[in-house]
Scaffold this motif. Sequence first.
Motif, PDB file in Angstrom:
ATOM      1  N   ILE A  50       6.449  22.977  -2.600  1.00 59.59           N
ATOM      2  CA  ILE A  50       6.485  21.436  -2.676  1.00 59.59           C
ATOM      3  C   ILE A  50       7.030  20.798  -0.522  1.00 59.59           C
ATOM      4  N   ARG A  51       7.386  21.749  -0.403  1.00 56.26           N
ATOM      5  CA  ARG A  51       7.951  21.472   0.922  1.00 56.26           C
ATOM      6  C   ARG A  51       6.116  20.745   1.549  1.00 56.26           C
ATOM      7  N   ARG A  52       5.471  22.069   1.453  1.00 61.38           N
ATOM      8  CA  ARG A  52       3.695  22.343   2.424  1.00 61.38           C
ATOM      9  C   ARG A  52       2.897  20.927   1.648  1.00 61.38           C
ATOM     10  N   TYR A  53       3.006  21.216   0.241  1.00 59.94           N
ATOM     11  CA  TYR A  53       2.713  19.824   0.010  1.00 59.94           C
ATOM     12  C   TYR A  53       2.934  18.469   0.804  1.00 59.94           C
ATOM     13  N   TYR A  54       4.484  17.795   0.976  1.00 59.15           N
ATOM     14  CA  TYR A  54       4.533  17.562   1.549  1.00 59.15           C
ATOM     15  C   TYR A  54       3.314  17.281   3.148  1.00 59.15           C
ATOM     16  N   GLU A  55       3.454  18.180   3.599  1.00 59.83           N
ATOM     17  CA  GLU A  55       3.491  18.529   5.300  1.00 59.83           C
ATOM     18  C   GLU A  55       0.998  18.161   4.940  1.00 59.83           C
ATOM     19  N   ASP A  61      -4.668  13.540   5.238  1.00 57.85           N
ATOM     20  CA  ASP A  61      -5.854  14.106   4.607  1.00 57.85           C
ATOM     21  C   ASP A  61      -6.620  14.394   3.232  1.00 57.85           C
ATOM     22  N   LEU A  62      -5.839  13.844   2.237  1.00 56.57           N
ATOM     23  CA  LEU A  62      -6.087  13.050   0.893  1.00 56.57           C
ATOM     24  C   LEU A  62      -7.081  14.542   0.488  1.00 56.57           C
ATOM     25  N   ASN A  63      -8.284  14.915   0.800  1.00 54.48           N
ATOM     26  CA  ASN A  63      -8.160  16.189  -0.281  1.00 54.48           C
ATOM     27  C   ASN A  63      -8.011  17.686   0.338  1.00 54.48           C
ATOM     28  N   ALA A  64      -7.036  17.401   1.272  1.00 52.24           N
ATOM     29  CA  ALA A  64      -5.862  18.464   1.355  1.00 52.24           C
ATOM     30  C   ALA A  64      -5.183  18.794   0.247  1.00 52.24           C
ATOM     31  N   ARG A 147       0.990  26.267  -8.881  1.00 51.57           N
ATOM     32  CA  ARG A 147       0.800  24.302  -8.543  1.00 51.57           C
ATOM     33  C   ARG A 147       1.732  23.298  -9.283  1.00 51.57           C
ATOM     34  N   ILE A 148       1.204  21.660  -8.832  1.00 54.55           N
ATOM     35  CA  ILE A 148       2.063  20.923  -9.671  1.00 54.55           C
ATOM     36  C   ILE A 148       1.235  20.224 -10.645  1.00 54.55           C
ATOM     37  N   ALA A 149       1.582  20.395 -12.153  1.00 54.28           N
ATOM     38  CA  ALA A 149       1.437  19.406 -13.146  1.00 54.28           C
ATOM     39  C   ALA A 149       2.027  18.376 -13.552  1.00 54.28           C
ATOM     40  N   GLU A 150       3.650  17.987 -13.185  1.00 59.69           N
ATOM     41  CA  GLU A 150       3.426  16.394 -13.625  1.00 59.69           C
ATOM     42  C   GLU A 150       4.402  16.091 -12.615  1.00 59.69           C
ATOM     43  N   ALA A 151       4.700  14.935 -12.127  1.00 51.30           N
ATOM     44  CA  ALA A 151       5.478  14.557 -10.947  1.00 51.30           C
ATOM     45  C   ALA A 151       6.058  13.204 -11.961  1.00 51.30           C
ATOM     46  N   LEU A 152       7.280  12.878 -11.863  1.00 47.52           N
ATOM     47  CA  LEU A 152       7.861  11.757 -12.354  1.00 47.52           C
ATOM     48  C   LEU A 152       8.251  11.337 -10.923  1.00 47.52           C
ATOM     49  N   ASN A 153       8.245  10.012 -10.955  1.00 46.45           N
ATOM     50  CA  ASN A 153       8.509   9.152 -10.225  1.00 46.45           C
ATOM     51  C   ASN A 153       9.888   8.516  -9.898  1.00 46.45           C
ATOM     52  N   PHE A 154      10.718   8.200  -9.639  1.00 44.18           N
ATOM     53  CA  PHE A 154      12.237   7.555  -9.564  1.00 44.18           C
ATOM     54  C   PHE A 154      12.186   6.458  -8.291  1.00 44.18           C
ATOM     55  N   ALA A 155      12.334   5.005  -8.607  1.00 41.51           N
ATOM     56  CA  ALA A 155      12.890   4.712  -7.109  1.00 41.51           C
ATOM     57  C   ALA A 155      14.171   4.556  -6.877  1.00 41.51           C
ATOM     58  N   SER A 156      15.082   4.184  -6.062  1.00 34.64           N
ATOM     59  CA  SER A 156      16.461   4.017  -6.208  1.00 34.64           C
ATOM     60  C   SER A 156      16.683   2.145  -6.053  1.00 34.64           C
ATOM     61  N   ASP A 157      15.145   1.238  -6.035  1.00 31.08           N
ATOM     62  CA  ASP A 157      15.539   0.017  -6.084  1.00 31.08           C
ATOM     63  C   ASP A 157      13.799   0.077  -6.718  1.00 31.08           C
ATOM     64  N   GLN A 158      14.443  -0.480  -7.705  1.00 25.37           N
ATOM     65  CA  GLN A 158      12.770  -0.393  -8.533  1.00 25.37           C
ATOM     66  C   GLN A 158      12.110  -2.220  -8.229  1.00 25.37           C
ATOM     67  N   HIS A 159      13.196  -3.265  -8.194  1.00 22.57           N
ATOM     68  CA  HIS A 159      12.607  -4.262  -8.304  1.00 22.57           C
ATOM     69  C   HIS A 159      12.364  -4.113  -6.594  1.00 22.57           C
ATOM     70  N   ALA A 160      12.789  -3.452  -5.874  1.00 23.55           N
ATOM     71  CA  ALA A 160      11.930  -3.742  -4.032  1.00 23.55           C
ATOM     72  C   ALA A 160      11.021  -2.842  -4.401  1.00 23.55           C
ATOM     73  N   ALA A 161      10.336  -2.092  -5.098  1.00 25.18           N
ATOM     74  CA  ALA A 161       8.679  -1.223  -4.800  1.00 25.18           C
ATOM     75  C   ALA A 161       8.098  -2.598  -5.854  1.00 25.18           C
ATOM     76  N   ASP A 162       8.832  -3.222  -6.790  1.00 22.76           N
ATOM     77  CA  ASP A 162       7.473  -3.699  -7.745  1.00 22.76           C
ATOM     78  C   ASP A 162       7.118  -5.198  -7.161  1.00 22.76           C
ATOM     79  N   ALA A 163       8.701  -5.376  -6.058  1.00 22.93           N
ATOM     80  CA  ALA A 163       7.763  -6.480  -5.740  1.00 22.93           C
ATOM     81  C   ALA A 163       7.341  -6.492  -4.111  1.00 22.93           C
ATOM     82  N   PHE A 164       7.510  -4.870  -3.274  1.00 16.37           N
ATOM     83  CA  PHE A 164       6.515  -4.604  -2.660  1.00 16.37           C
ATOM     84  C   PHE A 164       4.790  -4.383  -3.175  1.00 16.37           C
TER      85      PHE A 164
END
Length: 181
Positions: A50-55, A61-64, A147-164
């Motif tokens: 995951i550290r390499r993924y973030y790099e 470079d989306l293809n990376a 490899r990453i098979a699944e990712a579940l994303n959680f926002a600390s402020d879902q209302h702010a994310a939705d508005a953005f």
Amino acid sequence: MEDRRTPIDRATFLRAGGAGAAALLATSLTGGTASAVPERTREHPNVALIRRYYEAYGSGDLNALNQFFTPDIRWTIPGHHPLAGTKTGVDEVIAFFGELARAGFRADVLYLAADGDWVVDLHRGWSTEPAGLDITWVLAYRIQGKRIAEALNFASDQHAADAFFWRRYPLARIPDRLAKG
């Protein structure tokens, strides 16, 4: 064995809100291997992945990113906004990241922990186009075959994310939406 993890300071923990507490609690309950940024010499291989993924993500470079995903990856974005929902397959996930790139979205990892096939990631995520979204996120990654098979994303402020995301990706005017193509 000496605990070599870098403690997370109070300000980082408080800024993380509930998302931060969830990630820290998960590690304390599971006994998972945790590492705070900077990189550790002996970290769980899934944390290193995951550290390499973030790099790669940070390079722009989306293809990376392709090398990190199983062909049938599922990436779930919660919320009630135009980018919400589950993306299935590499093409959909890469397209999602292309939209995040258009919004100038950035991420700084604050904390990573692994337990078995799962990695929990706590990061600061913000956007520059338009500015205004700057919150903490938690992702749970399921790793399969290095490899990453699944990712579940959680926002600390879902209302702010939705508005953005509604500001960044508004619906077309009704006549344009309803026009036959």
